[in-house]
Design a protein around this motif. Structure first.
Motif, PDB file in Angstrom:
ATOM      1  N   ALA A 367      17.744 -34.457  11.664  1.00  0.00           N
ATOM      2  CA  ALA A 367      18.326 -33.273  12.302  1.00  0.00           C
ATOM      3  C   ALA A 367      17.168 -32.472  11.892  1.00  0.00           C
ATOM      4  O   ALA A 367      16.419 -31.509  10.199  1.00  0.00           O
ATOM      5  CB  ALA A 367      19.637 -32.962  11.025  1.00  0.00           C
ATOM      6  N   VAL A 368      16.473 -31.185  12.256  1.00  0.00           N
ATOM      7  CA  VAL A 368      15.812 -30.077  11.272  1.00  0.00           C
ATOM      8  C   VAL A 368      16.539 -28.695  12.374  1.00  0.00           C
ATOM      9  O   VAL A 368      16.622 -28.641  13.493  1.00  0.00           O
ATOM     10  CB  VAL A 368      14.276 -30.619  11.993  1.00  0.00           C
ATOM     11  CG1 VAL A 368      13.698 -31.879  11.131  1.00  0.00           C
ATOM     12  CG2 VAL A 368      13.949 -30.801  13.983  1.00  0.00           C
ATOM     13  N   THR A 369      16.089 -27.497  11.680  1.00  0.00           N
ATOM     14  CA  THR A 369      15.995 -26.754  12.658  1.00  0.00           C
ATOM     15  C   THR A 369      14.526 -25.561  12.688  1.00  0.00           C
ATOM     16  O   THR A 369      13.305 -25.435  11.774  1.00  0.00           O
ATOM     17  CB  THR A 369      16.851 -25.753  11.702  1.00  0.00           C
ATOM     18  OG1 THR A 369      18.201 -26.181  11.844  1.00  0.00           O
ATOM     19  CG2 THR A 369      17.403 -23.802  12.105  1.00  0.00           C
ATOM     20  N   VAL A 370      14.313 -24.866  13.838  1.00  0.00           N
ATOM     21  CA  VAL A 370      13.564 -23.718  14.232  1.00  0.00           C
ATOM     22  C   VAL A 370      13.937 -22.787  14.000  1.00  0.00           C
ATOM     23  O   VAL A 370      14.980 -22.152  15.273  1.00  0.00           O
ATOM     24  CB  VAL A 370      13.004 -24.546  15.386  1.00  0.00           C
ATOM     25  CG1 VAL A 370      11.532 -22.883  16.023  1.00  0.00           C
ATOM     26  CG2 VAL A 370      12.619 -25.717  15.844  1.00  0.00           C
ATOM     27  N   GLY A 371      13.473 -21.644  13.647  1.00  0.00           N
ATOM     28  CA  GLY A 371      13.735 -20.064  13.710  1.00  0.00           C
ATOM     29  C   GLY A 371      14.469 -20.563  12.350  1.00  0.00           C
ATOM     30  O   GLY A 371      15.334 -20.875  11.721  1.00  0.00           O
ATOM     31  N   PRO A 372      15.845 -18.851  12.434  1.00  0.00           N
ATOM     32  CA  PRO A 372      16.698 -18.650  10.761  1.00  0.00           C
ATOM     33  C   PRO A 372      18.240 -19.435  11.220  1.00  0.00           C
ATOM     34  O   PRO A 372      17.669 -19.878  12.320  1.00  0.00           O
ATOM     35  CB  PRO A 372      17.199 -16.993  11.345  1.00  0.00           C
ATOM     36  CG  PRO A 372      16.619 -16.929  12.206  1.00  0.00           C
ATOM     37  CD  PRO A 372      15.989 -17.840  13.102  1.00  0.00           C
ATOM     38  N   GLU A 373      19.065 -20.138  10.360  1.00  0.00           N
ATOM     39  CA  GLU A 373      20.306 -19.766  10.837  1.00  0.00           C
ATOM     40  C   GLU A 373      20.909 -18.956  11.445  1.00  0.00           C
ATOM     41  O   GLU A 373      20.627 -18.456  11.987  1.00  0.00           O
ATOM     42  CB  GLU A 373      20.607 -19.773   9.611  1.00  0.00           C
ATOM     43  CG  GLU A 373      20.423 -21.112   8.168  1.00  0.00           C
ATOM     44  CD  GLU A 373      20.909 -21.539   7.396  1.00  0.00           C
ATOM     45  OE1 GLU A 373      22.795 -21.745   6.955  1.00  0.00           O
ATOM     46  OE2 GLU A 373      20.853 -21.455   5.397  1.00  0.00           O
TER      47      GLU A 373
END
Length: 374
Positions: A367-373
């Motif tokens: 799992a990855v995230t792009v941008g702020p939470e």
């Protein structure tokens, strides 16, 4: 007892491994540390079945025996091996039979491996088949039995901690090696030095460390790790949680197809506005070849085929890579699946439950995230 010294000494020089057990010593490698084409020794997993034997200072003087159903029993030193047989070097995967065990539900018995009970090193030695041909196999030769110098978990030398074997056809494969070097260096003690077996494509428990004897048998070997439910799978599917003791089973031989994502690491955060995700990893398939690797970002609604780097030799892993467009900032789950040359692909959910948790090849999720939470 002398042999019950601090077993964690075996992790000296290791980089980032996760300890799964002290006695015996077991440690796996996080997937993101398996990002090299050739796994560095410092990042190669550790799996022991007993305690550590006493190190030997004279490596070339190490002795081992080939006996049983042979015309000419052999008593050889490591120096004899080096001087009398052709040297071979192959880059090959070594994988624990329980790799992936922690993904079974309900939980199975044994060390809770995720995907890190694997590595791909350059192994140098001689083909076991060349040695067996010099010994002269009798017509009655059916199976090998492997014996090491390590004491069992109590520190006793009276019983083997592990003694498994293979059918003669597997023993005679060119890539089944008697090994004294790893990545161009003398085989480290913790990895079985000065002499070990490498039986590629099959469970790592067959690749006996600190090798002292190859016993050629006229029947299937029955040493520790060969009987009961040890390294066996049910012939017919079991209900998850069943004890499996009264059902027909088979020996786990060729390991199932598997792929891992080695970059990005799980939990990676990218800057806002990132619109391309570069993904890479590795895949392997036991005795078979990797035919295809695919990646999805939408839980399998669509798949994109990855580019694969051809393996150096049989049993090498296949490195792969793919760049995927991202429609927006947000949270993404990467799933990678490999398919082997027989058309078998990895499942989304752990299948073929068995009490000891062997052969689980569920897809790897990152799992990855792009941008702020959010």
């Amino acid at each position: 007892m002398q042999h019950r010294r601090n077993e964690r000494e075996g992790l000296e020089g290791k980089d980032g491994l996760s300890l799964l057990g002290d006695v015996p010593l077991v440690a796996e490698t996080p997937e993101e540390l398996l990002d090299d084409e050739t796994t560095p020794i410092a990042r190669f997993f550790v799996r022991n079945n007993g305690l550590l034997p006493q190190p030997m200072t004279d490596a070339d003087g190490w002795t081992f025996t080939v006996d049983g159903e042979v015309e000419r029993p052999l008593h050889l030193t490591l120096a004899d091996l080096k001087n009398r047989f052709p040297h071979k070097t192959f880059r090959m995967v070594l994988e624990c039979g329980g790799n992936g065990r922690s993904f079974f539900e309900p939980k199975a018995e044994g060390n809770p491996w995720t995907n890190g009970g694997v590595g791909c090193a350059e192994w140098t030695g001689v083909s076991l088949g060349d040695v067996l041909r010099e010994a002269g196999l009798k017509d009655s030769a059916q199976f090998t039995g492997h014996f090491g110098a390590d004491p069992d978990k109590s520190g006793s030398f009276e019983h083997q901690a592990m003694s498994r074997g293979v059918p003669i056809a597997k023993a005679l494969e060119e890539h089944t090696l008697l090994v004294w070097a790893m990545n161009g260096e003398a085989l480290p003690f913790i990895h079985g030095g000065p002499l070990r077996l490498i039986v590629p494509g099959w469970p790592g428990s067959l690749s006996q460390k600190w090798l002292k004897r190859i016993w050629i048998r006229d029947r299937e070997h029955d040493g520790p790790g060969m009987t009961g439910l040890s390294y066996r799978l049910p012939v017919r599917p079991l209900a998850p949680g069943a004890d499996g003791r009264d059902v027909e089973n088979r020996i786990l031989e060729s390991m199932p197809v598997r792929s891992i994502v080695t970059a990005p690491a799980d939990g990676t955060r990218y800057p806002a506005g990132t619109r391309t995700l570069d993904i890479r990893g590795a895949a392997w398939a036991g005795d078979d070849a990797v035919a295809r690797v695919e990646v999805t970002l939408d839980a399998g609604a669509t798949w994109v085929e990855a580019a694969m780097i051809p393996p150096r030799n049989r049993y090498d892993w296949t490195r792969w890579q793919v760049s995927l467009p991202l429609p927006s900032d947000g949270f993404y789950e990467i799933f990678a699946r490999a398919m082997d040359s027989a058309g078998r692909a990895q499942p989304f959910r752990a299948a073929n439950w068995n009490p000891n948790g062997y052969g689980c090849n569920v897809m790897h999720r990152v799992a990855v995230t792009v941008g702020p939470e959010a």
